[in-house]
Design a protein around this motif. Sequence first.
Motif, PDB file in Angstrom:
ATOM      1  N   GLU A  85      73.857 -48.677  54.661  1.00  0.00           N
ATOM      2  CA  GLU A  85      75.190 -48.077  54.742  1.00  0.00           C
ATOM      3  C   GLU A  85      75.167 -46.819  55.606  1.00  0.00           C
ATOM      4  OE1 GLU A  85      79.210 -47.530  54.386  1.00  0.00           O
ATOM      5  OE2 GLU A  85      77.965 -49.284  54.000  1.00  0.00           O
ATOM      6  N   ARG A  86      74.154 -45.996  55.425  1.00  0.00           N
ATOM      7  CA  ARG A  86      74.035 -44.784  56.233  1.00  0.00           C
ATOM      8  C   ARG A  86      73.847 -45.155  57.710  1.00  0.00           C
ATOM      9  NH1 ARG A  86      72.172 -39.385  55.182  1.00  0.00           N
ATOM     10  NH2 ARG A  86      72.495 -38.265  57.137  1.00  0.00           N
ATOM     11  N   ARG A  88      74.872 -47.908  59.192  1.00  0.00           N
ATOM     12  CA  ARG A  88      76.140 -48.445  59.694  1.00  0.00           C
ATOM     13  C   ARG A  88      77.088 -47.320  60.092  1.00  0.00           C
ATOM     14  NH1 ARG A  88      81.109 -49.182  57.961  1.00  0.00           N
ATOM     15  NH2 ARG A  88      80.614 -48.371  55.889  1.00  0.00           N
ATOM     16  N   GLN A  89      77.207 -46.316  59.236  1.00  0.00           N
ATOM     17  CA  GLN A  89      78.142 -45.224  59.499  1.00  0.00           C
ATOM     18  C   GLN A  89      77.687 -44.342  60.663  1.00  0.00           C
ATOM     19  OE1 GLN A  89      78.502 -43.094  55.810  1.00  0.00           O
ATOM     20  NE2 GLN A  89      79.685 -44.698  54.798  1.00  0.00           N
ATOM     21  N   ASP A  90      76.413 -43.945  60.632  1.00  0.00           N
ATOM     22  CA  ASP A  90      75.937 -42.924  61.563  1.00  0.00           C
ATOM     23  C   ASP A  90      75.474 -43.468  62.907  1.00  0.00           C
ATOM     24  OD1 ASP A  90      76.458 -40.963  59.724  1.00  0.00           O
ATOM     25  OD2 ASP A  90      74.398 -40.799  58.999  1.00  0.00           O
ATOM     26  N   GLU A  93      78.610 -47.538  63.824  1.00  0.00           N
ATOM     27  CA  GLU A  93      80.010 -47.160  64.038  1.00  0.00           C
ATOM     28  C   GLU A  93      80.138 -46.088  65.116  1.00  0.00           C
ATOM     29  OE1 GLU A  93      81.905 -46.202  60.349  1.00  0.00           O
ATOM     30  OE2 GLU A  93      81.764 -48.258  59.586  1.00  0.00           O
ATOM     31  N   ASP A  94      79.179 -45.190  65.194  1.00  0.00           N
ATOM     32  CA  ASP A  94      79.186 -44.184  66.254  1.00  0.00           C
ATOM     33  C   ASP A  94      79.043 -44.867  67.615  1.00  0.00           C
ATOM     34  OD1 ASP A  94      78.624 -41.224  67.212  1.00  0.00           O
ATOM     35  OD2 ASP A  94      77.004 -42.432  68.045  1.00  0.00           O
ATOM     36  N   ARG A 110      70.360 -41.386  68.242  1.00  0.00           N
ATOM     37  CA  ARG A 110      71.173 -41.112  67.064  1.00  0.00           C
ATOM     38  C   ARG A 110      70.453 -41.522  65.785  1.00  0.00           C
ATOM     39  NH1 ARG A 110      73.206 -38.016  68.309  1.00  0.00           N
ATOM     40  NH2 ARG A 110      74.710 -38.784  69.845  1.00  0.00           N
ATOM     41  N   CYS A 111      69.700 -42.620  65.846  1.00  0.00           N
ATOM     42  CA  CYS A 111      68.943 -43.078  64.682  1.00  0.00           C
ATOM     43  C   CYS A 111      67.871 -42.059  64.301  1.00  0.00           C
ATOM     44  CB  CYS A 111      68.315 -44.441  64.960  1.00  0.00           C
ATOM     45  SG  CYS A 111      67.430 -45.156  63.557  1.00  0.00           S
ATOM     46  N   LYS A 114      69.889 -38.963  62.781  1.00  0.00           N
ATOM     47  CA  LYS A 114      70.641 -39.147  61.541  1.00  0.00           C
ATOM     48  C   LYS A 114      69.894 -39.912  60.445  1.00  0.00           C
ATOM     49  CE  LYS A 114      74.533 -37.284  63.050  1.00  0.00           C
ATOM     50  NZ  LYS A 114      75.136 -36.077  62.421  1.00  0.00           N
ATOM     51  N   HIS A 224      84.006 -56.401  67.914  1.00  0.00           N
ATOM     52  CA  HIS A 224      84.479 -55.306  67.064  1.00  0.00           C
ATOM     53  C   HIS A 224      85.768 -54.673  67.586  1.00  0.00           C
ATOM     54  CE1 HIS A 224      80.386 -55.566  65.462  1.00  0.00           C
ATOM     55  NE2 HIS A 224      80.837 -54.888  64.419  1.00  0.00           N
TER      56      HIS A 224
END
Length: 377
Positions: A85-86, A88-90, A93-94, A110-111, A114, A224
Motif C-alpha cells: 500500500e505504501r 502504491r501511494q508513494d 501513484e506518484d 522515489r522508491c 520513500k 490508468h
Amino acid sequence: MTETPRAGRPLKVLAAMSGGVDSAVAAARAAEAGHDVTGVHLALSANPQSFRTGARGCCTVEDSRDARRAADVIGIPFYVWDLAERFRQDVVEDFIAEYEAGRTPNPCLRCNEKIKFAALLDRALALGFDAVCTGHYASVVTTPDGTRELHRSADLAKDQSYVLGVLDQRQLAHAMFPLGDTGATKPEIRAEAERRGLAVAAKPDSHDICFIADGDTQGFLAGHLGTAEGDIVDEDGATVGTHSGAYGFTIGQRRGLRIGRPAPDGKPRYVLDISPVDNTVTVGPAEALDVLALTAIRPRWCGAAPTGPGAYTAQLRAHGGEVPVTAEPTGDGLRVRFTEPVRGVAPGQAVVLYDGPRVVGSATIATTERAAAAGRR
C-alpha cells in the motif's frame, strides 16, 4: 574511510533482499563481517503476478523465493514485509501523476526515498536495528567530525549514487552499502555469489520498471489515464501529427512520434515540450533541445546544504555522465547553470550535484532555460 553506524562493535542489521545477486552478496558480506543480520524481502504489490516476471530480481513471487533461499544459505533469519500500500501511494501513484502533469519521474529514486530509506528504515529503527543494508553500489564515508557523506561507488560502471542522492544525513547514518567501496565488478560479484553457494549468481539484472510487467510504459499509463487524442505540432504551431495521450511522451524523445511527413530539412524531430493543459506535444530539431540552465525544487541534501553559489558537476539521469555546472540554493529550490548546453533535460527528472566523488544533494527539475529561447530575446 568507509564506516558503518556505531562502528567498532557488531551491529544489528536489516538486509533488504530483493531476490537479486547484489543484495544477496551484500547481506552475506554483512553477516561475514560479524554483524547480526536479518534478511527481509519487501512485498510491493498486492498482486505480485502483476509485476515483472522472469526472475529479474525485484518484486515478483519468485524473487521472494530466491531471497529466502539466499538467506537460508547465508544462515540468517528471513521475513517478508508487506509494503504494497505504501509503495502504491508513494511510488506508483506518484509515477502516474507525474506523467499526467507532463513530467518524467524516476520511480527507483522515489522508491529509495520513500520506501527503502523511509518506511523500511523507520520500521527497522523502531524494532531496534542499527542499520539497513542494501546491494546498492555506493559508499557512506564518515568525516573526522562525524558527518556522513554519500560517495560514488569504487566501481564507476555500476555506481548507483544518483538514485541515492535523496538520502539525508539521518538516513545515511543508518545506511550500509557493503558493495560500494570494494571496487569489485559485476562479474566478480557474481563469482563471489557462486563461491558462497548462492543460486542467484547467474540471475539477470533488473533494468525495467518493476511495476510495469511487460515494459510497456505507454500502455500502462493509458490503462490508468485513458486515451485522449491531441495534436503534435511543430515550433510554429502547425499540426504535423496526432497522438492518443500527451502523457506517453518525454522531452527529447525521437522514436514513436508517428509524424506523417518529414521536417522541411529532412532531419529527425524530437519532443521539445509537453502541454497537459491543451494535450499538445511540440516537436522540433535536436538543437532546440539545448538547455543552458534549470530551476529545481524540493532539494534533498546529503549533508550540510550549500550556503551560496559553487562549482560542481551534475548528473541528470541514472546512467548519464557528469557535466560541469554552477549551482546555488534559492530558498526552497535550486538554480543550476551549465558550462556547456546539454540536451534531454526534462521536468520531473532529478538533478544530482557532485563535488568530486561526494554527492552534495538532489532536487527535482521544475523548469529549463533553452538556448534557442535565450537567442530569441
